[in-house]
Design an enzyme around this catalytic site. Sequence first.
Site, short mmCIF file in Angstrom:
data_model
loop_
_atom_site.label_atom_id
_atom_site.label_comp_id
_atom_site.label_asym_id
_atom_site.label_seq_id
_atom_site.Cartn_x
_atom_site.Cartn_y
_atom_site.Cartn_z
N VAL A 15 0.76 -1.11 -0.03
CA VAL A 15 -0.02 0.06 0.24
C VAL A 15 1.08 1.46 0.20
O VAL A 15 0.58 2.16 -0.90
CB VAL A 15 -0.95 0.28 1.10
CG1 VAL A 15 -1.81 1.32 0.98
CG2 VAL A 15 -1.81 -1.25 1.43
N ILE A 138 -13.43 0.59 -3.13
CA ILE A 138 -13.92 1.11 -3.19
C ILE A 138 -14.35 2.47 -1.96
O ILE A 138 -13.99 1.76 -1.05
CB ILE A 138 -15.93 -0.73 -2.98
CG1 ILE A 138 -15.24 -1.53 -3.85
CG2 ILE A 138 -16.50 0.36 -3.14
CD1 ILE A 138 -16.12 -2.71 -3.23
N GLU A 192 -2.59 -10.32 3.49
CA GLU A 192 -1.72 -9.65 5.09
C GLU A 192 -1.06 -10.66 5.82
O GLU A 192 -0.57 -11.61 5.40
CB GLU A 192 -3.25 -10.27 6.30
CG GLU A 192 -4.56 -9.60 6.06
CD GLU A 192 -4.37 -7.79 5.83
OE1 GLU A 192 -3.70 -7.28 6.68
OE2 GLU A 192 -4.85 -7.39 4.94
N LYS A 207 -12.84 -5.17 9.34
CA LYS A 207 -13.96 -4.91 8.58
C LYS A 207 -15.87 -4.24 8.39
O LYS A 207 -15.63 -2.89 8.28
CB LYS A 207 -14.06 -4.83 6.75
CG LYS A 207 -12.91 -4.85 6.45
CD LYS A 207 -12.06 -5.40 4.89
CE LYS A 207 -10.84 -5.48 4.62
NZ LYS A 207 -10.89 -6.33 3.54
N GLY A 304 -5.02 -5.11 -3.08
CA GLY A 304 -3.92 -4.69 -4.05
C GLY A 304 -3.75 -3.21 -3.90
O GLY A 304 -3.83 -2.27 -3.08
#
Length: 428
Positions: A15, A138, A192, A207, A304
């Site tokens: 990331v 999203i 992860e 989440k 990703g």
Amino acid sequence: MSAPLRLGIAGLGTVGVGVVRIVKTHAELLEARCGRPVEITAVSARDRSKDRGVGLTGYAWCDDPVDLAVHEDIDVFVEVMGGSEGPAKQATEAALAAGKDVVTANKALLAIHGQALAEKAEAAGRVIRFEAAVAAGIPVIKALTEGLAANQVTRVMGVMNGTCNYILTRMEKAGLTYDEAFAEADGLGYVEADPTLDIGGIDAGHKLALLAAIAFGTQPNFDGITLDGIDKVSIDDIRQAADMGFCIKLLGVAQRTARGLEQRMTPCLVPATSPLGQLEGGTNMVVIEGDAVEQVVLRGPGAGEGPTASAVMGDVCDLARGFRLPTFGQPATSLEPAPAAPTSLPAPYYLRMRLQDRPGALAQIATILGTSGISINRMRQYSHSEPEAPVLIVTHKTTSDALTEALAAMEDTEVVASSPVALRIEEV
Ligand code: NAP
Ligand code: HSE
């Protein structure tokens, strides 16, 4: 010219590198849209000598992310290291105390410490944004906190772990083994650092806890989630489900009822022709139902480098533009505690078990189900060479309480050779 917004990036993995790439390649676009330049001034990771495939020249280097968090040349602390404890938590707390805003992709940190961190941020007049933490690319946090803010949300559900969805899809569509599908997901940067977070349903549970907090105005309650991973799902289950017109998905559902907050993240059978059933690979889908809007379906890449960095930078752009919101969409001190409640909605269940192949074994199981008030819809016993008989049962609609009672009674018999696998068949 307005002063630049200065970022300190803690974590230069999948990331973090994605964020650096966007800042470098889209400098002009970001400045035009934000009305000021967005710059990286300092970075942190464990290994300074690692080649990360992006240039880091010109950025100050901090070995310790806490030093980065309080660095005088940053305005926003971007936490993309991961982990609910240790450096991520310490550095986030240090950043807030030092007057920095925080952007994070870390769902584990917020699902467990989100309430305390949100209160700290508000007391310090700072904000924490976390679009990347849920369904990566999203913009679901923005959808809930902004576009749907005027709705009484009735239910939130979805597929929110790219790794699990990738593995299940590749096993189903390409006949790959679990290990082969996992290796592919890892190669795509979905997995992860601790893969059990993905496979065990914990990452997706984190989440769901964050979405439920925003949707229902409740404190994040990860411990209140009924949680099950995909590790007990076999290729046999995937084939049997397909044979009946279903796919297996790791599905999260949260709804507020009179009994409390129902939250579950479990593998379920969903109709193969439904939008959730057709979701393939690392794609995520989040369905939000509200009293005014009815139903909104969001679909996109859930993991990703690019998709996650896109979400991090969306939050950065908000801060650069001066747009500020409480962490969970309303003041943290106004979020209500959320007592956990098991799901009250009846559903059919798929049961797979191995029984001792002897007279009366199947009758014993049927009696246990009947005693718990569970009616059998379909039943199959397969031809077999081993001493234990593989049996598949699909029930009519029943409650999770009745099923739990029946499964416990089955464990107490001598005819069940291994714990039955029980998967809910969800109407979606
Ligand atoms: P990653 O590839 O494992 O990268 C983690 C980075 O953090 C590495 O650069 C590592 O340094 C650095 N780091 C770890 N511990 C550190 C410490 N004590 N001090 C300084 N740096 C440290 O992880 P990732 O996939 O980028 O994920 C980062 C975060 O984003 C996690 O919270 C994850 O849950 C979340 N997220 C990831 C995705 C995804 O698709 N990957 C999607 C959404 C959210 P070294 O490189 O030197 O080892
Ligand atoms: N490991 C996570 C997944 C990354 O597979 O969905 C995105 O949060």
